[in-house]
Design a protein around this motif. Structure first.
Motif, PDB file in Angstrom:
ATOM      1  N   ALA A  17      46.625  32.728 100.130  1.00 15.71           N
ATOM      2  CA  ALA A  17      48.073  32.701  99.881  1.00 15.71           C
ATOM      3  C   ALA A  17      48.494  31.520  99.011  1.00 15.71           C
ATOM      4  O   ALA A  17      49.403  31.647  98.192  1.00 15.71           O
ATOM      5  N   LEU A  18      47.834  30.385  99.195  1.00 17.75           N
ATOM      6  CA  LEU A  18      48.236  29.173  98.473  1.00 17.75           C
ATOM      7  C   LEU A  18      47.357  28.909  97.249  1.00 17.75           C
ATOM      8  O   LEU A  18      47.479  27.857  96.624  1.00 17.75           O
ATOM      9  N   GLN A  19      46.474  29.838  96.948  1.00 21.35           N
ATOM     10  CA  GLN A  19      45.589  29.748  95.791  1.00 21.35           C
ATOM     11  C   GLN A  19      44.783  28.447  95.781  1.00 21.35           C
ATOM     12  O   GLN A  19      44.709  27.738  94.778  1.00 21.35           O
ATOM     13  N   VAL A  59      43.729  23.295 114.578  1.00 23.77           N
ATOM     14  CA  VAL A  59      42.552  22.870 113.831  1.00 23.77           C
ATOM     15  C   VAL A  59      42.558  23.412 112.411  1.00 23.77           C
ATOM     16  O   VAL A  59      42.199  22.704 111.472  1.00 23.77           O
ATOM     17  N   GLY A  60      42.962  24.662 112.223  1.00 23.48           N
ATOM     18  CA  GLY A  60      43.004  25.232 110.882  1.00 23.48           C
ATOM     19  C   GLY A  60      43.875  24.402 109.958  1.00 23.48           C
ATOM     20  O   GLY A  60      43.467  24.051 108.837  1.00 23.48           O
ATOM     21  N   TYR A  61      45.070  24.093 110.407  1.00 21.92           N
ATOM     22  CA  TYR A  61      45.973  23.265 109.600  1.00 21.92           C
ATOM     23  C   TYR A  61      45.378  21.873 109.370  1.00 21.92           C
ATOM     24  O   TYR A  61      45.373  21.360 108.259  1.00 21.92           O
ATOM     25  N   PHE A  62      44.858  21.270 110.427  1.00 19.09           N
ATOM     26  CA  PHE A  62      44.298  19.924 110.345  1.00 19.09           C
ATOM     27  C   PHE A  62      43.182  19.859 109.302  1.00 19.09           C
ATOM     28  O   PHE A  62      43.156  18.968 108.449  1.00 19.09           O
ATOM     29  N   GLU A  80      53.964  19.609  96.438  1.00 15.33           N
ATOM     30  CA  GLU A  80      54.441  20.961  96.712  1.00 15.33           C
ATOM     31  C   GLU A  80      53.418  21.716  97.548  1.00 15.33           C
ATOM     32  O   GLU A  80      53.773  22.468  98.461  1.00 15.33           O
ATOM     33  N   LEU A  81      52.138  21.515  97.276  1.00 18.41           N
ATOM     34  CA  LEU A  81      51.086  22.197  98.042  1.00 18.41           C
ATOM     35  C   LEU A  81      51.131  21.803  99.519  1.00 18.41           C
ATOM     36  O   LEU A  81      51.012  22.655 100.399  1.00 18.41           O
ATOM     37  N   HIS A  82      51.328  20.526  99.798  1.00 16.63           N
ATOM     38  CA  HIS A  82      51.409  20.071 101.192  1.00 16.63           C
ATOM     39  C   HIS A  82      52.607  20.713 101.900  1.00 16.63           C
ATOM     40  O   HIS A  82      52.505  21.168 103.037  1.00 16.63           O
ATOM     41  N   GLU A  87      54.575  24.948 105.760  1.00 17.33           N
ATOM     42  CA  GLU A  87      55.407  26.130 105.971  1.00 17.33           C
ATOM     43  C   GLU A  87      54.566  27.351 106.334  1.00 17.33           C
ATOM     44  O   GLU A  87      54.949  28.138 107.193  1.00 17.33           O
ATOM     45  N   PHE A  88      53.416  27.508 105.678  1.00 20.48           N
ATOM     46  CA  PHE A  88      52.527  28.628 105.959  1.00 20.48           C
ATOM     47  C   PHE A  88      52.105  28.625 107.428  1.00 20.48           C
ATOM     48  O   PHE A  88      52.182  29.639 108.112  1.00 20.48           O
TER      49      PHE A  88
END
Length: 155
Positions: A17-19, A59-62, A80-82, A87-88
């Motif tokens: 999603a975030l490329q 853990v996924g986000y971390f 912007e990516l962070h 948000e994702f």
């Protein structure tokens, strides 16, 4: 295993999603493997009806945050990516609770235990997701049936 599979799926979905570049995605998946059995923290248990209170680590986000952050260094936190990554995962949390509840439901069903598993939505943005498992009592045979001889049981 359920939370590990869920986190792997989260990382792959976020990377798509975030490329995020495949080399960074693969690094995240490798890091994720190191947290395989370090996801659930039980905080307390209460007597009476058994109530367990726990946390499932993000853990996924971390892993994504740390891996991508290292590649961009200091400016990453304001990027912007962070922002999009946070948000994702904020949107993903509702879906994740339902996925974990469904996995628990399948495990319980495979053990032929009667139970109802529900994922409750949070009361507000600061409240946790709650998974409720109502297990029906197991029916035990009466004492007379337990003490039956083999010969009598085969009649």
């Amino acid at each position: 295993m359920t939370t590990y599979d869920s986190d792997r799926d989260d990382v792959i979905r976020a990377a798509t999603a975030l490329q995020i570049r495949s080399v960074e995605r693969d690094a995240c998946l490798e890091r994720l493997r190191h947290y395989r059995h370090k996801r659930l923290l039980l905080e307390s248990a209460r007597p009476g009806s058994l109530e367990l209170f726990g946390l499932i680590a993000a853990v996924g986000y971390f892993v994504l945050d740390k891996t991508i952050g290292e590649s961009f260094s200091d400016g990453y936190k304001n990027s912007e990516l962070h922002r999009r990554l946070k948000e994702f995962f904020q949107r993903l949390i509702d879906e994740k609770a339902l996925k974990i509840a469904e996995s628990i439901r399948r495990v319980i069903a495979s053990r032929k235990i009667q139970a109802q598993v529900r994922a409750l939505p949070p009361a507000d943005d600061n409240s946790p997701h709650i998974i409720v498992i109502d297990i029906s009592p197991v029916q035990k045979p009466s004492d007379a049936e337990e003490l039956m001889t083999l010969g009598r049981a085969l009649e």
